[in-house]
Scaffold this motif. Structure first.
Motif, PDB file in Angstrom:
ATOM      1  N   THR A  13       0.845  -1.187   0.000  1.00 11.94           N
ATOM      2  CA  THR A  13       0.000   0.000   0.000  1.00 11.94           C
ATOM      3  C   THR A  13       0.881   1.237   0.000  1.00 11.94           C
ATOM      4  OG1 THR A  13      -0.135   0.020   2.416  1.00 11.94           O
ATOM      5  CG2 THR A  13      -1.898  -1.127   1.222  1.00 11.94           C
ATOM      6  N   ARG A  19      -5.413   8.937   2.551  1.00 13.93           N
ATOM      7  CA  ARG A  19      -5.759   8.065   1.425  1.00 13.93           C
ATOM      8  C   ARG A  19      -4.724   6.964   1.234  1.00 13.93           C
ATOM      9  NH1 ARG A  19      -8.597   8.435  -3.684  1.00 13.93           N
ATOM     10  NH2 ARG A  19      -8.764   6.226  -4.151  1.00 13.93           N
ATOM     11  N   ARG A  21      -3.625   3.667  -1.127  1.00 14.45           N
ATOM     12  CA  ARG A  21      -3.800   3.105  -2.468  1.00 14.45           C
ATOM     13  C   ARG A  21      -2.997   1.819  -2.595  1.00 14.45           C
ATOM     14  NH1 ARG A  21      -3.681   8.475  -2.416  1.00 14.45           N
ATOM     15  NH2 ARG A  21      -5.126   9.583  -3.757  1.00 14.45           N
ATOM     16  N   ASP A 151      -4.384   6.747  -9.532  1.00 15.34           N
ATOM     17  CA  ASP A 151      -3.741   6.900  -8.227  1.00 15.34           C
ATOM     18  C   ASP A 151      -2.483   7.765  -8.349  1.00 15.34           C
ATOM     19  OD1 ASP A 151      -5.658   5.414  -6.876  1.00 15.34           O
ATOM     20  OD2 ASP A 151      -4.569   3.534  -7.128  1.00 15.34           O
TER      21      ASP A 151
END
Length: 170
Positions: A13, A19, A21, A151
């Motif tokens: 990740t 946030r 992603r 992303d």
């Protein structure tokens, strides 16, 4: 920016602020003792140097990073036998081993140069460690961190010249 993955994992990740992603890592997972060609993503905290991009495929990129448009004449020296140019952007044609930055596969349409092994470069400790676009099939990188295009665009908006990436085990 924080990258986390389990030992030997090729997926992890990447978090920027709140946030989180999904990201893809090197085929060797995160490694503490990075070596040229091992496929590992190096553990550590590194500055984000600049964004390189394909101007024929991307435009109006929102980021606080310095920006350099790529051309067909740019490469990256990954030859430990060339201590002058090792782990540096080079102009093509170039005699030592290198990779082309102008790629047909789209992985380097957006690529952030990470400040790994560059101050100064130590031959053999690893080169061309980037944050770039992920392959559509999710295959691992050669040692970089990779994101889906949407992303990456979101990350680019959130980072600037003082930003760092912290890569470690989960």
């Amino acid at each position: 920016m924080i990258v986390r993955a389990a030992p030997h994992a090729i997926r992890g990740t990447l978090a920027v602020g709140e946030r989180v992603r999904p990201c893809v890592l090197g085929r060797g997972g995160i490694v503490a003792d990075k070596r040229e060609g091992d496929g590992g993503t190096p553990v550590g905290r590194f500055p984000l140097r600049r964004l390189l991009y394909r101007p024929d495929r991307e435009s109006a990129i929102a980021t606080g990073l310095p920006i350099l448009p790529l051309s067909e004449h740019l490469g990256w020296c990954d030859d430990p036998g060339d201590p002058v140019h090792y782990n540096r952007l080079v102009r093509l044609p170039f005699d030592s081993r290198h990779e082309r930055m102008w790629r047909d596969d789209g992985l380097y349409d957006l690529v952030i140069e990470l400040g790994y092994n560059d101050a100064p470069p130590v031959p053999g400790r690893g080169s061309a460690i980037f944050l770039h676009l992920a392959r559509p099939d999710g295959r691992p990188t050669e040692g970089c961190v990779a994101l889906a295009r949407d992303d990456m665009l979101a990350v680019l908006v959130a980072v600037g010249s003082e930003s760092m990436i912290d890569i470690s085990y989960a």
